[in-house]
Design an enzyme around this catalytic site. Sequence first.
Site, PDB file in Angstrom:
ATOM      1  N   ASP A 226      -3.575  21.061  71.770  1.00 57.69           N
ATOM      2  CA  ASP A 226      -2.258  21.830  71.877  1.00 57.69           C
ATOM      3  C   ASP A 226      -2.361  22.895  70.552  1.00 57.69           C
ATOM      4  O   ASP A 226      -2.662  22.255  69.439  1.00 57.69           O
ATOM      5  CB  ASP A 226      -1.067  21.003  72.206  1.00 57.69           C
ATOM      6  N   ARG A 291       1.534  13.787  90.817  1.00 56.94           N
ATOM      7  CA  ARG A 291       1.990  13.484  89.523  1.00 56.94           C
ATOM      8  C   ARG A 291       2.633  14.639  88.831  1.00 56.94           C
ATOM      9  O   ARG A 291       2.282  15.711  89.377  1.00 56.94           O
ATOM     10  CB  ARG A 291       0.804  13.010  88.744  1.00 56.94           C
TER      11      ARG A 291
HETATM   12  O1  LIG Z   1       0.106  16.500  82.212  1.00 53.88           O
HETATM   13  C1  LIG Z   1      -0.209  15.961  81.063  1.00 53.88           C
HETATM   14  O2  LIG Z   1      -0.129  14.703  80.673  1.00 53.88           O
HETATM   15  C2  LIG Z   1      -0.837  16.859  79.873  1.00 53.88           C
HETATM   16  C3  LIG Z   1      -0.258  18.252  80.078  1.00 53.88           C
HETATM   17  C4  LIG Z   1      -0.831  19.205  79.076  1.00 53.88           C
HETATM   18  O3  LIG Z   1      -1.834  18.710  78.249  1.00 53.88           O
HETATM   19  C5  LIG Z   1      -0.112  20.420  78.548  1.00 53.88           C
HETATM   20  O4  LIG Z   1       0.934  20.871  79.181  1.00 53.88           O
HETATM   21  O5  LIG Z   1      -0.507  20.923  77.461  1.00 53.88           O
HETATM   22 FE   LIG Z   2      -1.918  19.672  76.434  1.00 53.61          FE
END
Ligand SMILES: O=C(O)CCC(=O)C(=O)O
Ligand SMILES: [Fe+2]
Length: 349
Positions: A226, A291
């Site tokens: 991120d 999920r």
């Molecule tokens: O859904 C997840 O557990 C991770 C989502 C993710 O990595 C993000 O939104 O940057």
């Molecule tokens: Fe992420």
Amino acid sequence: MATSESCAVETKTLPIQLPLDFSSIQSVPESHAWPESNEDQVENNGDGSLVLPIIDLNDPKAMELIGYACENWGAFQLKNHGISKSVIEELEVETKRLFDLPKEQKLKALRSRDNPTGYGTFWITPFFQQRMWQEGFTIIASAVQDAKKIWPNDYQRFCDAMKKFEDESRVLIEKLIHLSFKFLGISEEEEKNWVGPNNHAGAIQLNSYPICPKPENAMGIAPHTDTSIFTLLHQSQSSGLHIFKDGSGWFTVPLVPDTIVINTGDVLHMLSNARFKSALHKVSVNNVKHRYSMVYFYRPTMDQVVSPLVPKNNSDEEPRFRALTFKEYVGIKDKYLDKALSIVSIKED
Ligand SMILES: O=C(O)CCC(=O)C(=O)O
Ligand SMILES: [Fe+2]
């Protein structure tokens, strides 16, 4: 939150792609098939010897535990985090209400080149040949504009739920910044430049991963880091998040009741002069449960200058990254994705 201009999660230059209509899908289409997606998905924590740290924020040693987790994993699960149960419950209800809508309804808030918010695929999609088993919704500044397109007369409860999630997430992350900066020896004077309404930009990412007929052949979200300082994540209904630990491999982040997942992002990696990892993570899908994940990114504003803060307190340590505005870094990441950190690093002779 800051203005949308100052915290784009998505790029304005990459092409817009439509999510699959998962409601009518019986098998994984060629476009979404990842032949090797599970080859490296070996569970390394099967014997329980090494697991992602679970930290209690009320622990008197919380600062050291958080620092240790950020140095070794770039992530941890947090108990007594202060985000209320009711806020998480409303967030789950509204996220589900959104993604359960027919596709035509969601497409009313489709992202565009000029508007990085609303409904669409995950922002890294254009970097890969295969598509991911995911649909998402991005909120920057306020959800009102996009939510109104979807529910003209009934958008307020969605927006209220998102605002409460953001407000409580921001408070928590600012506590984590305080503890982690203290751990790194960064002064409280410096900390003031990274917290507060004018010194950060928040964004929310809602993710939906429908039940997949052949999960071993599909990818929820491909490996990425991120761009944030810290990311806060709630996984709902099922686990599926995997974090890579250097020297060990991929670890599944289990569903632990009343905990929230925290991971460090590229900016904290740079501010800490690479002492803290930027967690490489990915998402797998399953054939049993739909999920969802709800994510809050705490990021600098676009004009903030990011450079290692640690060497200022330690003259023996050379800065490992060149100074640049967050806007410049986002541009590099949008273009080079996983190469971005090495592009801004100062190479040793
Ligand atoms: O859904 C997840 O557990 C991770 C989502 C993710 O990595 C993000 O939104 O940057
Ligand atoms: Fe992420």
